[in-house]
Design a protein around this motif. Structure first.
Motif, PDB file in Angstrom:
ATOM      1  N   GLY A 491       0.798  -1.226   0.000  1.00 38.32           N
ATOM      2  CA  GLY A 491       0.000   0.000   0.000  1.00 38.32           C
ATOM      3  C   GLY A 491       0.828   1.273   0.000  1.00 38.32           C
ATOM      4  N   PHE A 492       2.044   1.197   0.541  1.00 35.51           N
ATOM      5  CA  PHE A 492       2.865   2.411   0.632  1.00 35.51           C
ATOM      6  C   PHE A 492       4.015   2.438  -0.375  1.00 35.51           C
ATOM      7  CE2 PHE A 492       1.758   4.985   4.520  1.00 35.51           C
ATOM      8  CZ  PHE A 492       0.524   4.404   4.707  1.00 35.51           C
ATOM      9  N   THR A 493       4.296   1.334  -1.049  1.00 36.72           N
ATOM     10  CA  THR A 493       5.361   1.360  -2.056  1.00 36.72           C
ATOM     11  C   THR A 493       5.130   2.471  -3.092  1.00 36.72           C
ATOM     12  OG1 THR A 493       6.005  -0.931  -1.699  1.00 36.72           O
ATOM     13  CG2 THR A 493       6.464  -0.027  -3.881  1.00 36.72           C
ATOM     14  N   PRO A 494       3.875   2.775  -3.449  1.00 34.74           N
ATOM     15  CA  PRO A 494       3.668   3.898  -4.376  1.00 34.74           C
ATOM     16  C   PRO A 494       4.202   5.245  -3.862  1.00 34.74           C
ATOM     17  CG  PRO A 494       1.704   2.529  -4.267  1.00 34.74           C
ATOM     18  CD  PRO A 494       2.625   2.032  -3.204  1.00 34.74           C
ATOM     19  N   TYR A 495       4.383   5.400  -2.546  1.00 32.99           N
ATOM     20  CA  TYR A 495       4.856   6.704  -2.046  1.00 32.99           C
ATOM     21  C   TYR A 495       6.268   7.031  -2.543  1.00 32.99           C
ATOM     22  CZ  TYR A 495       0.731   7.504   0.796  1.00 32.99           C
ATOM     23  OH  TYR A 495      -0.563   7.746   1.198  1.00 32.99           O
ATOM     24  N   PRO A 496       7.251   6.156  -2.324  1.00 30.37           N
ATOM     25  CA  PRO A 496       8.570   6.492  -2.901  1.00 30.37           C
ATOM     26  C   PRO A 496       8.526   6.585  -4.428  1.00 30.37           C
ATOM     27  CG  PRO A 496       8.563   4.263  -1.953  1.00 30.37           C
ATOM     28  CD  PRO A 496       7.320   4.937  -1.501  1.00 30.37           C
ATOM     29  N   VAL A 497       7.738   5.715  -5.060  1.00 27.77           N
ATOM     30  CA  VAL A 497       7.690   5.709  -6.529  1.00 27.77           C
ATOM     31  C   VAL A 497       7.089   7.017  -7.051  1.00 27.77           C
ATOM     32  CG1 VAL A 497       6.716   4.558  -8.563  1.00 27.77           C
ATOM     33  CG2 VAL A 497       7.521   3.187  -6.620  1.00 27.77           C
ATOM     34  N   MET A 498       5.908   7.363  -6.537  1.00 29.34           N
ATOM     35  CA  MET A 498       5.218   8.541  -7.064  1.00 29.34           C
ATOM     36  C   MET A 498       5.880   9.847  -6.628  1.00 29.34           C
ATOM     37  SD  MET A 498       3.229   7.155  -9.049  1.00 29.34           S
ATOM     38  CE  MET A 498       2.572   8.659  -9.732  1.00 29.34           C
ATOM     39  N   SER A 499       6.491   9.856  -5.436  1.00 25.62           N
ATOM     40  CA  SER A 499       7.183  11.088  -5.020  1.00 25.62           C
ATOM     41  C   SER A 499       8.396  11.328  -5.912  1.00 25.62           C
ATOM     42  CB  SER A 499       7.591  11.022  -3.551  1.00 25.62           C
ATOM     43  OG  SER A 499       8.467   9.934  -3.333  1.00 25.62           O
ATOM     44  N   ALA A 500       9.077  10.244  -6.286  1.00 29.81           N
ATOM     45  CA  ALA A 500      10.229  10.401  -7.194  1.00 29.81           C
ATOM     46  C   ALA A 500       9.760  10.973  -8.528  1.00 29.81           C
ATOM     47  CB  ALA A 500      10.920   9.053  -7.400  1.00 29.81           C
ATOM     48  N   LEU A 501       8.648  10.453  -9.014  1.00 26.53           N
ATOM     49  CA  LEU A 501       8.118  10.916 -10.305  1.00 26.53           C
ATOM     50  C   LEU A 501       7.598  12.360 -10.216  1.00 26.53           C
ATOM     51  CD1 LEU A 501       7.305  10.341 -13.231  1.00 26.53           C
ATOM     52  CD2 LEU A 501       5.254   9.193 -12.394  1.00 26.53           C
ATOM     53  N   THR A 502       6.938  12.674  -9.105  1.00 23.53           N
ATOM     54  CA  THR A 502       6.363  14.019  -8.949  1.00 23.53           C
ATOM     55  C   THR A 502       7.449  15.082  -8.792  1.00 23.53           C
ATOM     56  OG1 THR A 502       4.472  13.026  -7.845  1.00 23.53           O
ATOM     57  CG2 THR A 502       4.754  15.397  -7.553  1.00 23.53           C
ATOM     58  N   HIS A 503       8.428  14.796  -7.944  1.00 26.89           N
ATOM     59  CA  HIS A 503       9.403  15.837  -7.600  1.00 26.89           C
ATOM     60  C   HIS A 503      10.647  15.831  -8.495  1.00 26.89           C
ATOM     61  CE1 HIS A 503       6.880  16.612  -4.222  1.00 26.89           C
ATOM     62  NE2 HIS A 503       7.127  15.452  -3.641  1.00 26.89           N
ATOM     63  N   PHE A 504      10.889  14.726  -9.178  1.00 27.23           N
ATOM     64  CA  PHE A 504      12.093  14.643 -10.015  1.00 27.23           C
ATOM     65  C   PHE A 504      11.722  14.122 -11.414  1.00 27.23           C
ATOM     66  CE2 PHE A 504      13.015  13.911  -5.554  1.00 27.23           C
ATOM     67  CZ  PHE A 504      13.993  14.869  -5.285  1.00 27.23           C
ATOM     68  N   PRO A 505      10.746  14.757 -12.079  1.00 26.58           N
ATOM     69  CA  PRO A 505      10.237  14.228 -13.353  1.00 26.58           C
ATOM     70  C   PRO A 505      11.315  14.147 -14.424  1.00 26.58           C
ATOM     71  CG  PRO A 505       9.474  16.473 -12.998  1.00 26.58           C
ATOM     72  CD  PRO A 505      10.098  16.039 -11.724  1.00 26.58           C
ATOM     73  N   GLU A 506      12.317  15.032 -14.318  1.00 25.05           N
ATOM     74  CA  GLU A 506      13.378  15.049 -15.333  1.00 25.05           C
ATOM     75  C   GLU A 506      14.140  13.717 -15.373  1.00 25.05           C
ATOM     76  OE1 GLU A 506      12.994  16.981 -12.739  1.00 25.05           O
ATOM     77  OE2 GLU A 506      14.835  17.181 -11.573  1.00 25.05           O
ATOM     78  N   ASP A 507      14.179  12.994 -14.234  1.00 22.04           N
ATOM     79  CA  ASP A 507      14.888  11.710 -14.215  1.00 22.04           C
ATOM     80  C   ASP A 507      14.089  10.603 -14.909  1.00 22.04           C
ATOM     81  OD1 ASP A 507      16.559  13.203 -12.691  1.00 22.04           O
ATOM     82  OD2 ASP A 507      16.844  11.712 -11.104  1.00 22.04           O
ATOM     83  N   PHE A 508      12.824  10.918 -15.198  1.00 26.08           N
ATOM     84  CA  PHE A 508      11.952   9.944 -15.865  1.00 26.08           C
ATOM     85  C   PHE A 508      11.718  10.354 -17.312  1.00 26.08           C
ATOM     86  CE2 PHE A 508      11.269   9.540 -11.402  1.00 26.08           C
ATOM     87  CZ  PHE A 508      10.864   8.241 -11.149  1.00 26.08           C
ATOM     88  N   GLY A 509      12.526  11.294 -17.777  1.00 23.19           N
ATOM     89  CA  GLY A 509      12.384  11.754 -19.155  1.00 23.19           C
ATOM     90  C   GLY A 509      11.236  12.707 -19.354  1.00 23.19           C
TER      91      GLY A 509
END
Ligand SMILES: Cc1cc2nc3c(=O)[nH]c(=O)nc-3n(C[C@H](O)[C@H](O)[C@H](O)COP(=O)(O)O)c2cc1C
Ligand code: SF4
Length: 518
Positions: A491-509
């Protein structure tokens, strides 16, 4: 006069040579015909100074560190026993800014006393909390803990007083107190430091819980990776039992309470309370569906208090000093102090106990001094492997359960892991999914299958394969895991995943995105 030298026996100090330093002091004193003893204390929590040696002088304790075995002869020849000057001399360690700024409620004795000496514990205020609990009785003890505002330090922040009330309200009969010492979160070590540095405090906390809820047996479920903690706990339990603080008449009262340490077999999910109960009962660590709550039907089907080490270790202070002394400090609904653990790529790593409300930026920049590499801090993960990654833009977040939740993060067990500007946040997001797939207990589909699919999706994103399509799948999958998982691992694994995507979108292209409005 007999000299006393403190050399930490804490695992972090031992890892950097404290055992050899202790031996060098024992040998050095013997060679000089000096009468004295080397006490293996807990760590003061300033890990970069370990092994941090202290010598007792007429004007107080004087610290030296970090001491290597080869330094010992020169230190002894140079007048260490009198607290004399040396390049490694730190002076009064309690005046070092990292230490001086703390509010040590739970860690007040750690590093100060001989951890396995009951006499030392009693001389430093030990067992005053239990005495008061026995004097005021179970119902008032539960209310005192409730009034302190103490919330579970294991991660969820649930009010400890309410949990205790629930178990106390169950019909009299067999009940248990279980202490969760599985401490699986990345960058956390506070439970270990308590067990190694002040084990009697935890024993007292469990005993008070037993008296308060009517349980006569307690278990400490400790991870197998903590051999020093297990040894210290077992030694202290034997001493407490011998002195009558455990047994059929606790501290001479009519209450019975005893306890044992049980060692886990090494699974992150065994820190989840119901999985822990399965493991304690001798089965595979599989999460149980709730209800029933462990407070109603826990260990061996009996009403059970399950609390983290830090929650239980806070109780002797609360009972000895009064609920108000604890509740008077803090921030919002987060009362008291939090033993915060600073780790990762950090300059001044260690244990920092402070009242809630300090900002993340103060902790990372001022207290921890930024990164070990000297590069800029780019991200910090707070609350273990299921915690969100926060960028510098969120460094004004106060350390408080609600403030972190408001920004899609969590405090968890108080671990802060620091990363510098070389970190690749897409790889960190992949790691979160991989961690979940490895540690999943397998009971529910969103976590068991979702995390494996998540790793595959992340691999495609990192390889630049149909990026936008795969990012949409990742978001959808995260949503499903968050809402559909049985426990907080999936249930909480999405927190590190989505926070990385939200705050560091440039690392995801993706191009930089504005922060989500509060
Ligand atoms: C996957 C997972 C791992 C957990 N690991 C721990 C742990 O190592 N230690 C801990 O105290 N709580 C851990 N928890 C939280 C426990 O389930 C539970 O909330 C806690 O032990 C209750 O004690 P507290 O109220 O004192 O925090 C974990 C939860 C989950 C979902
Ligand atoms: S979320 Fe994962 S760890 Fe939790 S019950 Fe489901 S499969 Fe097990």
């Amino acid at each position: 006069m007999s000299v006393v030298i403190y050399v930490p026996g804490d695992a972090a100090a031992v890892a950097v040579g404290a055992d050899r330093v202790a031996k060098a002091f024992v040998d050095g004193l013997a060679r000089r015909g000096v009468e004295g003893r080397v006490v293996r204390n807990g760590s003061r929590g300033m890990v970069w100074l370990e092994p941090l040696v202290e010598v007792v002088t007429p004007s107080g304790r004087v610290g030296y560190g970090p001491v290597k075995p080869k330094d010992v002869e020169a230190l002894l020849d140079g007048g260490l026993l009198d607290g004399a000057g040396h390049d490694l001399r730190l002076g009064d360690v309690e005046k070092i800014p990292f230490f001086a700024k703390q509010e040590r409620f739970t860690f007040k004795r750690v590093g100060v006393t001989d951890p396995v000496s009951l006499d030392d514990y009693l001389a430093h205020g030990g067992y005053k909390g239990l005495e008061r609990a026995i004097a005021i009785g179970p119902a008032d003890t539960v209310e005192e803990v409730f009034n302190s505002g103490l919330r579970g330090r294991g991660g969820a922040g649930f009010p400890t007083g309410i949990k205790w009330r629930t178990v106390a309200a169950c019909a009299p009969g067999k009940k248990y107190v279980v202490c969760n010492a599985d401490e699986g979160d990345s960058g956390t070590f506070a439970d270990r430091m308590i067990m190694e540095g002040d084990p009697f405090q935890l024993i007292e906390g469990l005993t008070i819980a037993g008296v308060a809820v009517g349980a006569d047996m307690g278990y400490v479920y400790c991870r197998s990776e903590y051999p020093h903690a297990i040894a210290a706990m077992n030694k202290a339990i034997v001493a407490a039992r011998k002195a009558g603080y455990l047994g059929s008449r606790v501290a001479g009262s009519n209450y019975a309470f005893d306890m044992q340490v049980r060692v886990g077999a090494g699974a992150y999910v065994c820190g989840e309370e119901t999985s822990l109960l399965e493991s304690l009962e001798g089965r595979r660590g599989l999460v149980r569906a709730k209800p029933p709550l462990p407070a109603h039907k826990g260990l061996f089907g009996k009403p059970t208090v399950i609390n983290n080490v830090l929650s239980l270790a806070a109780v002797p202070f609360i009972m000895a000093e009064g609920a108000k002394a604890y509740a008077d400090v803090g921030f919002g609904r987060s009362r008291g102090t939090m033993p915060i653990q600073l780790a990762g790529n950090v300059k001044y790593g260690g244990l920092y106990e402070i009242a809630f409300g300090v900002t993340l930026g103060e902790l990372v920049e001022d207290v921890a001094g930024g990164t070990f590499t000297g590069r800029d801090v780019r991200a910090v993960q707070v609350g273990g492997p299921l915690g969100a990654y926060f960028p510098r833009a969120l460094f004004d977040t106060p350390f408080d359960y609600e403030a972190f939740a408001k920004r899609d993060g969590l405090i968890g067990h108080g671990g802060i892991v620091i990363f510098d500007d070389t970190v690749d946040m897409a790889k960190q997001a992949r790691f979160a999914m991989e961690f979940c797939s490895v540690e999943s207990c397998g009971k529910c589909t969103p976590c068991r299958i979702g995390s494996t699919r998540g790793v595959e999706v992340m691999d495609r994103i990192i390889a630049g394969v149909e990026r936008e399509k795969n990012l949409a799948i990742l978001e959808d999958l995260s949503h499903t895991m968050k809402l559909g998982s049985l426990c907080a691992l999936g249930g909480f694994t999405p927190y590190p995943v989505m926070s990385a995507l939200t705050h560091f979108p440039e690392d995801f292209g993706r191009g930089p995105m504005p922060l989500a409005a509060e």
